[in-house]
Scaffold this motif. Structure first.
Motif, mmCIF file in Angstrom:
data_model
loop_
_atom_site.group_PDB
_atom_site.id
_atom_site.type_symbol
_atom_site.label_atom_id
_atom_site.label_comp_id
_atom_site.label_asym_id
_atom_site.label_seq_id
_atom_site.Cartn_x
_atom_site.Cartn_y
_atom_site.Cartn_z
ATOM 1 N N TYR A 163 0.966 -1.280 0.001
ATOM 2 C CA TYR A 163 0.075 0.122 0.025
ATOM 3 C C TYR A 163 0.879 1.249 -0.037
ATOM 4 O O TYR A 163 1.454 1.638 1.209
ATOM 5 C CB TYR A 163 -0.935 0.086 1.059
ATOM 6 N N GLY A 164 1.463 1.660 -1.248
ATOM 7 C CA GLY A 164 2.067 2.733 -1.313
ATOM 8 C C GLY A 164 1.632 4.188 -1.187
ATOM 9 O O GLY A 164 0.592 4.232 -1.087
ATOM 10 N N GLU A 165 2.743 4.785 -0.996
ATOM 11 C CA GLU A 165 2.506 6.495 -1.140
ATOM 12 C C GLU A 165 1.793 7.123 -2.395
ATOM 13 O O GLU A 165 1.349 8.062 -2.458
ATOM 14 C CB GLU A 165 3.446 7.267 -0.338
ATOM 15 N N ASP A 166 2.406 6.427 -3.516
ATOM 16 C CA ASP A 166 2.108 6.656 -4.705
ATOM 17 C C ASP A 166 1.598 5.821 -5.900
ATOM 18 O O ASP A 166 1.560 6.131 -6.800
ATOM 19 C CB ASP A 166 3.206 7.769 -5.278
ATOM 20 N N VAL A 167 1.436 4.561 -5.180
ATOM 21 C CA VAL A 167 0.954 3.695 -6.182
ATOM 22 C C VAL A 167 0.203 2.662 -5.521
ATOM 23 O O VAL A 167 0.182 2.416 -4.307
ATOM 24 C CB VAL A 167 1.918 2.747 -7.037
ATOM 25 N N GLY A 168 -1.033 2.214 -6.031
ATOM 26 C CA GLY A 168 -1.941 1.063 -5.539
ATOM 27 C C GLY A 168 -2.799 1.543 -4.712
ATOM 28 O O GLY A 168 -2.825 2.835 -4.559
ATOM 29 N N LEU A 169 -3.421 0.943 -3.764
ATOM 30 C CA LEU A 169 -4.328 1.336 -2.928
ATOM 31 C C LEU A 169 -3.666 1.783 -1.684
ATOM 32 O O LEU A 169 -2.616 1.273 -1.335
ATOM 33 C CB LEU A 169 -5.346 0.288 -2.484
ATOM 34 N N ARG A 170 -4.250 3.003 -0.846
ATOM 35 C CA ARG A 170 -3.707 3.343 0.272
ATOM 36 C C ARG A 170 -4.140 2.246 1.217
ATOM 37 O O ARG A 170 -5.429 1.982 1.449
ATOM 38 C CB ARG A 170 -4.049 4.907 0.403
ATOM 39 N N TRP A 171 -3.350 2.410 2.461
ATOM 40 C CA TRP A 171 -3.880 1.436 3.408
ATOM 41 C C TRP A 171 -4.847 1.706 4.134
ATOM 42 O O TRP A 171 -5.736 0.917 4.654
ATOM 43 C CB TRP A 171 -2.798 1.100 4.334
ATOM 44 N N ARG A 172 -5.105 3.113 4.329
ATOM 45 C CA ARG A 172 -6.551 3.637 5.001
ATOM 46 C C ARG A 172 -7.752 3.128 4.176
ATOM 47 O O ARG A 172 -8.596 2.945 4.725
ATOM 48 C CB ARG A 172 -6.556 5.185 5.020
ATOM 49 N N THR A 173 -7.565 3.056 2.861
ATOM 50 C CA THR A 173 -8.799 2.684 2.160
ATOM 51 C C THR A 173 -8.970 0.990 2.201
ATOM 52 O O THR A 173 -10.050 0.526 2.359
ATOM 53 C CB THR A 173 -8.458 2.848 0.792
ATOM 54 N N ALA A 174 -7.934 0.274 2.209
ATOM 55 C CA ALA A 174 -7.724 -1.282 2.062
ATOM 56 C C ALA A 174 -8.461 -1.746 3.529
ATOM 57 O O ALA A 174 -9.213 -2.661 3.594
ATOM 58 C CB ALA A 174 -6.604 -1.679 1.795
ATOM 59 N N PHE A 175 -7.978 -1.086 4.650
ATOM 60 C CA PHE A 175 -8.345 -1.518 5.800
ATOM 61 C C PHE A 175 -9.353 -0.644 6.751
ATOM 62 O O PHE A 175 -9.773 -0.904 7.681
ATOM 63 C CB PHE A 175 -7.238 -1.412 6.830
ATOM 64 N N GLY A 176 -9.900 0.612 6.019
ATOM 65 C CA GLY A 176 -11.049 1.350 6.684
ATOM 66 C C GLY A 176 -10.673 1.907 7.824
ATOM 67 O O GLY A 176 -11.608 1.980 8.487
ATOM 68 N N THR A 177 -9.653 2.454 8.060
ATOM 69 C CA THR A 177 -9.274 3.098 9.318
ATOM 70 C C THR A 177 -8.013 4.044 9.202
ATOM 71 O O THR A 177 -7.164 3.836 8.124
ATOM 72 C CB THR A 177 -8.890 1.934 10.260
ATOM 73 N N ASP A 178 -7.830 5.104 10.021
ATOM 74 C CA ASP A 178 -6.763 5.785 9.767
ATOM 75 C C ASP A 178 -5.589 5.497 10.917
ATOM 76 O O ASP A 178 -4.628 6.166 11.163
ATOM 77 C CB ASP A 178 -7.191 7.711 10.329
ATOM 78 N N SER A 179 -6.104 4.496 11.649
ATOM 79 C CA SER A 179 -5.246 3.987 12.771
ATOM 80 C C SER A 179 -4.137 2.845 12.533
ATOM 81 O O SER A 179 -4.722 1.778 12.067
ATOM 82 C CB SER A 179 -5.951 3.592 14.163
ATOM 83 N N ARG A 180 -2.988 3.220 12.829
ATOM 84 C CA ARG A 180 -1.872 1.976 12.403
ATOM 85 C C ARG A 180 -2.038 0.856 13.470
ATOM 86 O O ARG A 180 -2.065 -0.183 13.124
ATOM 87 C CB ARG A 180 -0.613 2.735 12.410
ATOM 88 N N GLN A 181 -2.565 1.433 14.597
ATOM 89 C CA GLN A 181 -2.805 0.254 15.642
ATOM 90 C C GLN A 181 -3.920 -0.584 15.182
ATOM 91 O O GLN A 181 -3.932 -1.781 15.194
ATOM 92 C CB GLN A 181 -3.256 1.014 16.956
ATOM 93 N N GLU A 182 -4.947 0.099 14.646
ATOM 94 C CA GLU A 182 -6.137 -0.830 14.232
ATOM 95 C C GLU A 182 -5.831 -1.639 13.004
ATOM 96 O O GLU A 182 -6.170 -3.145 13.103
ATOM 97 C CB GLU A 182 -7.486 0.118 13.984
ATOM 98 N N VAL A 183 -4.799 -1.167 12.355
ATOM 99 C CA VAL A 183 -4.289 -2.135 11.140
ATOM 100 C C VAL A 183 -3.626 -3.294 11.436
ATOM 101 O O VAL A 183 -3.887 -4.253 11.260
ATOM 102 C CB VAL A 183 -3.524 -1.244 10.007
ATOM 103 N N GLU A 184 -2.758 -3.052 12.440
ATOM 104 C CA GLU A 184 -2.089 -4.112 13.228
ATOM 105 C C GLU A 184 -2.981 -5.032 13.704
ATOM 106 O O GLU A 184 -2.593 -6.230 13.673
ATOM 107 C CB GLU A 184 -0.930 -3.470 13.978
#
Length: 333
Positions: A163-184
Motif C-alpha cells: 500500500y504505497g504512497e504513490d501507487v496502488g490502494l492506500r492502507w487507509r482505504t484497504a483497511f477502513g481506518t486511519d489508525s496504524r494500531q487498528e491496521v496491526e
C-alpha cells in the motif's frame, strides 16, 4: 423454474459449464423466499445460478435478495481492488478501466476469511463483451500438472501486498481506518505480517494454502489468488515500469511461494491456461442476477465497451464453515 443452456465455452474442448439459468418474472425476492431450499441445492450442484427476467429492485432489492437466499450482505474489507459503495454493503464491481481484463479468481481467497456466496446484479449491460467468465476450480485443480500442484501444497503461496504512497490502494482505504494500531490488529486477526515503509506506506505478507476442500462436497479446489496477484498478470508495459520504479517487493500485489521463492512466469501461464480451458461465459441482460458459490467457482471480467454497471454483494463468511481448508496432502493428487 426453467433451466436453459445459454452458454458458450471459451475453448472447444471445455466441459459443461458451471451455470444454471433460471428464467421467470416478478420480484426476485418472491422466488428466493418461495424456493430457497431448492435454489440452494441447485447452487451447490451447479456452482452458479443466473436468475433472468426477474425484477431485482435496485440496491435495496439486491440486499433483500442476499438476505432471502443467504444472510446479511458483508462489508468489503482488506480490499485488493477499487470499488465504490452504492448503498450499505452493496458495491460497484471493480472500478478498472473498460479495456482491462480481470483474470479468473475466487473472491478474497487471499484472506483468512472469505465470502461463500457472491451476487452480481446487472444494472446496465455493456454494448460488447463485459461478461463475468466462470470456471469450476475443482476442474482447474484436476487439469493442473500434478508436480505443480504438489509444489504449491508443499510450499503454500504467499500474498505480498504493498500500500504505497504513490501507487496502488492506500492502507487507509484497504483497511477502513486511519489508525496504524487498528491496521496491526486487523493484520493479527487475519494472519498478515505488516511492515511499515517510508513515511506512510505499508507492506503485508500472508502465507495461505493453494488447495482447499469444498465445505459441502469435500472436493479439492484450486482456491487462491496466485494468478491474479502475480506480476505476470499485469500488462507487459505496466509491469516493466512498476518493476523499474519499485522492484518486485513494491508492486501493489504479487504472488510468491509460501517460503518467499519466486513463482516462475511459465508456472503461472500454465495455471492461466487451466482456467481458460474450463471457463464459460454469457452475455448480461438488464436485471440479471448471478449467484456464485465462491469456493466452487472462480469469476473474472472481460474488457467491454459501453456503460456496463454491475452491482455486487457478498454473504456468508467462511469462518462459519468448519471445512473450508484442507490439510490433506492428498488434495494435490
Amino acid at each position: 423454474m426453467t433451466s436453459t443452456e445459454a452458454l458458450t465455452s471459451t475453448e472447444p474442448a471445455a466441459p459443461a459449464g458451471p451455470l444454471l439459468v433460471v428464467e421467470g418474472a416478478g420480484p426476485v425476492t418472491d422466488l428466493l423466499h418461495r424456493d430457497r431450499a431448492r435454489l440452494r441445492a441447485r447452487l451447490a450442484a451447479s456452482g452458479a445460478i443466473l436468475l433472468r427476467g426477474f425484477d431485482v429492485g435496485g440496491a435495496d432489492g439486491l440486499a433483500a435478495a442476499v438476505r432471502a437466499l443467504a444472510d446479511e450482505p458483508l462489508a468489503y474489507t482488506e480490499q485488493s481492488s477499487p470499488r465504490s459503495v452504492i448503498k450499505g454493503n452493496v458495491y460497484t464491481s471493480t472500478d478498472y478501466p473498460p479495456t482491462a481484463e480481470i483474470p479468473l479468481h475466487n473472491e478474497m481467497s487471499y484472506q483468512a476469511v472469505w465470502p461463500l456466496t457472491l451476487f452480481f446484479h446487472c444494472v446496465r449491460p455493456p454494448l460488447t463483451q463485459g461478461a463475468t467468465p466462470l470456471a469450476h476450480v475443482h476442474a482447474v485443480h484436476e487439469l493442473i500438472d500434478p508436480d505443480v500442484r504438489a509444489e504449491f501444497v508443499r510450499r503454500g503461496w504467499m500474498a505480498v501486498r504493498t500500500y504505497g504512497e504513490d501507487v496502488g490502494l492506500r492502507w487507509r482505504t484497504a483497511f477502513g481506518t486511519d489508525s496504524r494500531q487498528e491496521v496491526e490488529r486487523q493484520c493479527a486477526r487475519g494472519g498478515l505480517t505488516p511492515t511499515w515503509t517510508g513515511t506512510d506506506g505499508l507492506r503485508t505478507t500472508a502465507v495461505r494454502r493453494a488447495v482447499h476442500r469444498h465445505p459441502v462436497t469435500g472436493l479439492p479446489l484450486w482456491f487462491n489468488h496466485v494468478v491474479i496477484f502475480h506480476e505476470s498478470s499485469l500488462p507487459a508495459d505496466v509491469r516493466e515500469v512498476l518493476l523499474d520504479a519499485y522492484g518486485p517487493d513494491g508492486l501493489p500485489n504479487n504472488s510468491r511461494y509460501g517460503d518467499g521463492g519466486v513463482i516462475p512466469d511459465e508456472v503461472v501461464e500454465h495455471l492461466r491456461a487451466c482456467y481458460r480451458a474450463v471457463s464459460v461465459r454469457f452475455d448480461y441482460q438488464e436485471d440479471d442476477l448471478l449467484v456464485v458459490d465462491n469456493m466452487a467457482v472462480a469469476h473474472g471480467r472481460e474488457p467491454y465497451t459501453g456503460p456496463r454497471r454491475i452491482a455486487v454483494a457478498m454473504a456468508e463468511p467462511s469462518e462459519l464453515s468448519g471445512r473450508s481448508e484442507s490439510s490433506d496432502p492428498g488434495a494435490a493428487r
